[in-house]
Structure formats: structure tokens, C-alpha cells
Scaffold this motif. Sequence first.
Motif, PDB file in Angstrom:
ATOM      1  N   PHE A   1       0.858  -1.192   0.000  1.00 31.56           N
ATOM      2  CA  PHE A   1       0.000   0.000   0.000  1.00 31.56           C
ATOM      3  C   PHE A   1       0.887   1.233   0.000  1.00 31.56           C
ATOM      4  CE2 PHE A   1      -2.456   3.453   1.658  1.00 31.56           C
ATOM      5  CZ  PHE A   1      -3.760   3.210   1.257  1.00 31.56           C
ATOM      6  N   LEU A   2       0.687   2.101  -0.977  1.00 32.73           N
ATOM      7  CA  LEU A   2       1.392   3.380  -1.039  1.00 32.73           C
ATOM      8  C   LEU A   2       0.366   4.496  -1.048  1.00 32.73           C
ATOM      9  CD1 LEU A   2       4.277   4.642  -1.315  1.00 32.73           C
ATOM     10  CD2 LEU A   2       3.769   4.844  -3.766  1.00 32.73           C
ATOM     11  N   SER A   3       0.480   5.394  -0.081  1.00 38.07           N
ATOM     12  CA  SER A   3      -0.388   6.569  -0.033  1.00 38.07           C
ATOM     13  C   SER A   3       0.270   7.718  -0.773  1.00 38.07           C
ATOM     14  CB  SER A   3      -0.638   6.975   1.423  1.00 38.07           C
ATOM     15  OG  SER A   3      -1.289   8.238   1.492  1.00 38.07           O
ATOM     16  N   PRO A   4      -0.514   8.588  -1.423  1.00 34.57           N
ATOM     17  CA  PRO A   4       0.085   9.804  -1.990  1.00 34.57           C
ATOM     18  C   PRO A   4       0.822  10.629  -0.948  1.00 34.57           C
ATOM     19  CG  PRO A   4      -2.165   9.515  -2.782  1.00 34.57           C
ATOM     20  CD  PRO A   4      -1.954   8.496  -1.706  1.00 34.57           C
ATOM     21  N   ALA A   5       0.408  10.495   0.321  1.00 36.05           N
ATOM     22  CA  ALA A   5       1.086  11.236   1.386  1.00 36.05           C
ATOM     23  C   ALA A   5       2.508  10.739   1.598  1.00 36.05           C
ATOM     24  CB  ALA A   5       0.301  11.127   2.689  1.00 36.05           C
ATOM     25  N   ASP A   6       2.818   9.514   1.157  1.00 36.96           N
ATOM     26  CA  ASP A   6       4.183   9.003   1.243  1.00 36.96           C
ATOM     27  C   ASP A   6       5.112   9.723   0.275  1.00 36.96           C
ATOM     28  OD1 ASP A   6       4.005   6.840   3.205  1.00 36.96           O
ATOM     29  OD2 ASP A   6       2.732   5.818   1.740  1.00 36.96           O
TER      30      ASP A   6
END
Length: 428
Positions: free
Chosen positions: A209-214
Motif C-alpha cells: 500500500f502506497l499513499s500519496p502522502a508518502d
Amino acid sequence: MSVTLSATLAANEEIERRRRAGERVLHLAFGEAGLPVHPALRERLAAASGLNGYGPVAGAPALREAAAGYWSRRGLPTDPGLVVCGPGSKPLLYGLLLAIGGDIVLPMPSWVSYAAQTELAGARSLLVPTPPGEGGVPDPERVAAAVRHARTQGRDVRSLLVTLPDNPTGTLAGASTIRRIAEVARELDLTIISDEIYRDLVHSPATGFLSPADVAPERTVITSGLSKSLALGGWRIGVARLPSPLLRDRLLAVASEIWSSPAAPVQQAAAYAYTEPPELVERVARSRELHGAVARAVYERFVRAGVRVDEPQGGFYLYPDFTGLELDVASSADLAAHLLDRHGVGVLPGHAFGDDPAALRVRVATSLLYGETTRLRLAALDAPDPLELPWISASLDDLSEALTGLCATRRATRSRVHVPLVTAPATG
């Protein structure tokens, strides 16, 4: 303004009306988590029931601290001062639309309320199709072209929204797509709203899972809540992680005029939940396993019937595509009505999610198959193999029977058309 009753709520009410009238309906139209409240949360809520003050607009300090810890444990260090709580993530999303202003890019298809809320906020949606198999994120290259074109037409596009994992498709966008959409947002100076309410229900940890916040923390808002992971939809509590004090202050100004503050007793229970004690971590894990097992079983029934559908990766949704099956229907609305009226299966038509009305796609929610009572739902949660439980097995069989009947109708229709006229050869 053309906003009407939410399609999900309207479908749920119609199906319940039919059931009260004695009709047998397989309910696959409503995205409720379908599980009981954990006793530990009920105890916290009861203990806090005497709290009746409004409290801070941003939410109780204990809840903001706990939510900050939740994100920090997921690799996103979070300042509690940049957390805002609301009566569900849905009001928070609406508040953000008002706080950010301007038009918004939405994935097509996307959850029914995004476009409706945009209209309520006096703005317009820019619908951009998603990459194949990666629902919830508008195709980055198409976003760039669409936003630039819209701006040449005088439109003020300020934000884009992603859903991870997705409702309605149940799929999860990959890391490369997330990185590229973050790059596009930077290039175009767009705020990203990342709806991550299904994050803890990704079926397999191996999926990642990759969030744009990362990758774009300076411009990404995350919204979340407990309505899906812990089945607290009726408690109405949500949290937002803001990228800047400026946007936080704008959201708080909106919140102060719409909801003032979330319900104080619910905030206390939610603060406990966001500390992720072992008993709730276990409940979420078991819920995730149940959602995944049943969603995959429903997926297999559609595949066997020859219906195209992406394998679900998170949550409890699928988005089957009946296009090309030569059914005697002209739109997704016709298809949904046909499935309900002729086969007793309730689904939502794709056009409710902004899809092409002529595309024969529907949204299927699997989470109400776990049972009609608390006892049955707990049994489903505890079962080593929930698919062997008689009520779940019977529902799956009902779905297969309906799909078989639909295909039989297709075959019958096809047999009545394209029949060549045979005549005797001319003589003389």
C-alpha cells in the motif's frame, strides 16, 4: 441543482421495502461492513455517555493524538495539531471541498457521493477514467491533459481525489501509478484528497500500500474513519490528516459552521480504537479475512458465468462488466432493474458512479452476506471457512442461479435473432 437521494441509500431503502413485502432479495447493493460492534468499543461508549459538551471543533485531544499515532505507525509521522475529526469521513470530505474550493478531478467510476458533494459545494467535477485494473485513481496522463484543457476553458481546477482501495471496483492502484499521480499533482499544483477508509481492509499484506502522502506529503490530505474496518458506520466518526496549518484552519472554519464538533462519547471510543489495542487489531484482521474470502467467492461466481470482473483486492466490492454478453438491456440502470425484478438480486448501476450509462457495469457489495443477525455475523467472523456456513453458501448459490438465469435469457434472445431464412432453390 440536481442532487437527489444517494443511490446507495435509495437502493437500500427499496430493497428493504421489497423484503418487508415478502420478496426474496439477495442484497448486494449497500456498502455497510455487515459486522457487530466489538464489546470493548461498546463499553467505552457507555462509559463516556455522560459527556455532553461540544468540545473542540478539531476534535478531542485524545482522539487527535490517537489518530496521529495510527498514521505514524504506518510510516506517516503526524502532528496531532494537523488532525481534524468530524462526524464521519463523508462530512470531512464535503468540508474539504468547501475549504479547498474550485473544481475537482475525480476517478471514473468513483463513489456516488463525490460528484454529488462537489455539486452541493457549487463546483464541478472533472471525471477521468482509471487505468485498467487500478480503480480509484484517475489515469495520470489523462489528468494532465484534462486539467490543462479545462483551465484553458476558464475552469479553476484545484484538487484531485483518489480512493485506496477503491469503491466501487474493489481494486487497489499500484505504487507506480500513485507516484505518477503525485508528480502530476505537483506539476499542476493540485491538492490530493486521498480517501483511505478501506486501507486496513486490503485483503493480502503482500499487495502493498502506497499513499500519496508518502510521496507528496506537502499537498496530500488523508481522510479515514472506523465505519469499514470496525463496522462503526452508524456511530459517525471520521478523521483527516492535513498537510498544512492553512488548510486545517480553513477546514475548521467550515466545520464550525456545519457540525461544530463530533459526538463526544463516540470520540472517546474512537480514541481507544485508534490506539489499536490487541483485541481490536485481531478484530480488524479477522474482518479483513472474512471480507476477502466472501468477495473472492463472489468474484469466482461471476467469472464462471462469463462476466468480466477484476479480482477484488480490498474492502467488499466488485464491479462486474456485462458488456458484450448481448443482454436485452440498454443501460446499467436497465441491467440493475432487470437483476432485481427478474432475478431477485439487488446491485447498483454503474452510472450512479459516474460511468457511461450505456456500459453494462454494476457495483456489487458482498458484506451483507454474512447473516441477518448478530449471532450469524459473529459465526461468520469466527468460522475457519465462512463459505461453508449454510447461509453464506445459500447466498452464493442464489447468485449463481441468478447469473445462470441471466445467461439463459441471453441464449434465448440470441436464438431468436440472426436466424437465416431458408428457401427452396429457384427452378427453371
